[in-house]
Design a protein around this motif. Structure first.
Motif, PDB file in Angstrom:
ATOM      1  N   PRO A  32      37.497  36.263  43.824  1.00  0.00           N
ATOM      2  CA  PRO A  32      36.393  35.990  44.741  1.00  0.00           C
ATOM      3  C   PRO A  32      36.678  34.613  45.437  1.00  0.00           C
ATOM      4  O   PRO A  32      35.928  34.077  46.193  1.00  0.00           O
ATOM      5  N   ALA A  33      37.500  33.802  44.432  1.00  0.00           N
ATOM      6  CA  ALA A  33      37.770  32.410  44.781  1.00  0.00           C
ATOM      7  C   ALA A  33      36.492  31.469  45.067  1.00  0.00           C
ATOM      8  O   ALA A  33      36.618  30.617  45.978  1.00  0.00           O
ATOM      9  N   ARG A  34      35.626  31.729  44.096  1.00  0.00           N
ATOM     10  CA  ARG A  34      34.491  30.854  44.073  1.00  0.00           C
ATOM     11  C   ARG A  34      34.234  29.978  42.767  1.00  0.00           C
ATOM     12  O   ARG A  34      33.097  29.716  42.558  1.00  0.00           O
ATOM     13  N   GLY A  35      35.090  29.927  41.903  1.00  0.00           N
ATOM     14  CA  GLY A  35      35.251  29.414  40.621  1.00  0.00           C
ATOM     15  C   GLY A  35      34.971  30.294  39.562  1.00  0.00           C
ATOM     16  O   GLY A  35      34.712  31.401  39.844  1.00  0.00           O
ATOM     17  N   GLU A  36      35.429  29.856  38.281  1.00  0.00           N
ATOM     18  CA  GLU A  36      35.591  30.577  37.112  1.00  0.00           C
ATOM     19  C   GLU A  36      34.036  30.882  36.676  1.00  0.00           C
ATOM     20  O   GLU A  36      33.771  31.713  36.050  1.00  0.00           O
ATOM     21  N   TRP A  37      33.026  30.239  37.406  1.00  0.00           N
ATOM     22  CA  TRP A  37      31.552  30.346  36.993  1.00  0.00           C
ATOM     23  C   TRP A  37      30.942  31.326  37.920  1.00  0.00           C
ATOM     24  O   TRP A  37      29.808  31.519  37.904  1.00  0.00           O
ATOM     25  N   VAL A  38      31.788  32.120  38.787  1.00  0.00           N
ATOM     26  CA  VAL A  38      31.202  32.915  39.826  1.00  0.00           C
ATOM     27  C   VAL A  38      30.269  34.065  39.393  1.00  0.00           C
ATOM     28  O   VAL A  38      28.989  34.205  40.175  1.00  0.00           O
ATOM     29  N   ARG A  39      30.368  34.500  38.411  1.00  0.00           N
ATOM     30  CA  ARG A  39      29.524  35.471  37.721  1.00  0.00           C
ATOM     31  C   ARG A  39      28.265  35.010  37.269  1.00  0.00           C
ATOM     32  O   ARG A  39      27.301  35.456  37.512  1.00  0.00           O
ATOM     33  N   SER A  40      28.225  33.682  36.534  1.00  0.00           N
ATOM     34  CA  SER A  40      26.960  33.074  36.393  1.00  0.00           C
ATOM     35  C   SER A  40      26.217  32.727  37.565  1.00  0.00           C
ATOM     36  O   SER A  40      25.036  32.932  37.546  1.00  0.00           O
ATOM     37  N   VAL A  41      26.941  31.820  38.399  1.00  0.00           N
ATOM     38  CA  VAL A  41      26.218  31.159  39.603  1.00  0.00           C
ATOM     39  C   VAL A  41      25.560  32.319  40.445  1.00  0.00           C
ATOM     40  O   VAL A  41      24.375  32.101  40.735  1.00  0.00           O
ATOM     41  N   GLU A  42      26.248  33.286  40.712  1.00  0.00           N
ATOM     42  CA  GLU A  42      25.805  34.219  41.586  1.00  0.00           C
ATOM     43  C   GLU A  42      24.985  35.328  40.848  1.00  0.00           C
ATOM     44  O   GLU A  42      24.449  36.525  41.316  1.00  0.00           O
TER      45      GLU A  42
END
Length: 181
Positions: A32-42
């Motif tokens: 998804p190319a939105r950082g390694e925390w993407v699952r948490s942030v979103e």
């Protein structure tokens, strides 16, 4: 100098002298190319995230070339993310199916950790592995109320039936695999 500081200074001398190295922070979250925390942030549920294994081909994964270039650049060490908080393992662990070999429709069937270690060691570069003690996918890792867990705001993901001791046994099993294989 007190004994604790003296011991730490001696233990970390090589690292402080080496100074220049590489950290390859890489996994499913690169898609998804939105950082390694993407699952948490979103706050992405696992069911909406796990399909990324179908796209994670590692097609341009070339640790031999990376190690050659790292040595040429003067790097003394390299670290690879073996598993990040999403729980996806870049080696074929026997502890869980959520890995590079066995995940549902996994596109990549290579032991990326082994290839990394062999390539960098062959160039005389010290290696390390980043292993997250957090695992958002594991059913016994605390979910609800954890400020970083993707399901932190979902009461249906309560922690009542989670067995953290079972999680620790699982986690230490993965660490043992990485250290002995």
């Amino acid at each position: 100098m007190n004994k604790v500081i003296e011991e730490r200074t001696k233990r970390t001398e090589w690292y402080r002298d080496a100074r220049f190295g590489m950290f390859i922070h890489w996994g499913l979250y690169a898609i998804p190319a939105r950082g390694e925390w993407v699952r948490s942030v979103e706050q992405i549920p696992h069911e909406d995230y796990c399909h990324l294994t179908e796209e994670f081909t590692a097609e341009n994964y070339n640790p031999r070339e990376w190690a050659r270039l790292a040595k040429k650049a003067g790097m003394k060490y390299a670290v690879l993310t073996a598993k990040h908080h999403d729980g996806f393992c870049l080696w074929p662990t026997k502890t869980v199916d959520y890995n590079i070999y066995n995940s549902m429709n996994a596109a990549c069937h290579k032991d990326l950790v082994k290839e990394f270690l062999e390539a960098f060691r062959a160039e005389g570069i010290k290696v390390g592995l980043y292993f997250s003690i957090i695992d958002w996918r594991h059913p016994d890792f605390p979910h609800y109320g954890d400020m970083h867990h993707p399901m932190r705001n979902h009461p249906e993901c309560s922690n009542e039936k989670r067995d953290f001791d079972r999680y620790l046994e699982f986690m230490f099993g993965q660490i043992k695999e990485l250290l002995t294989n």
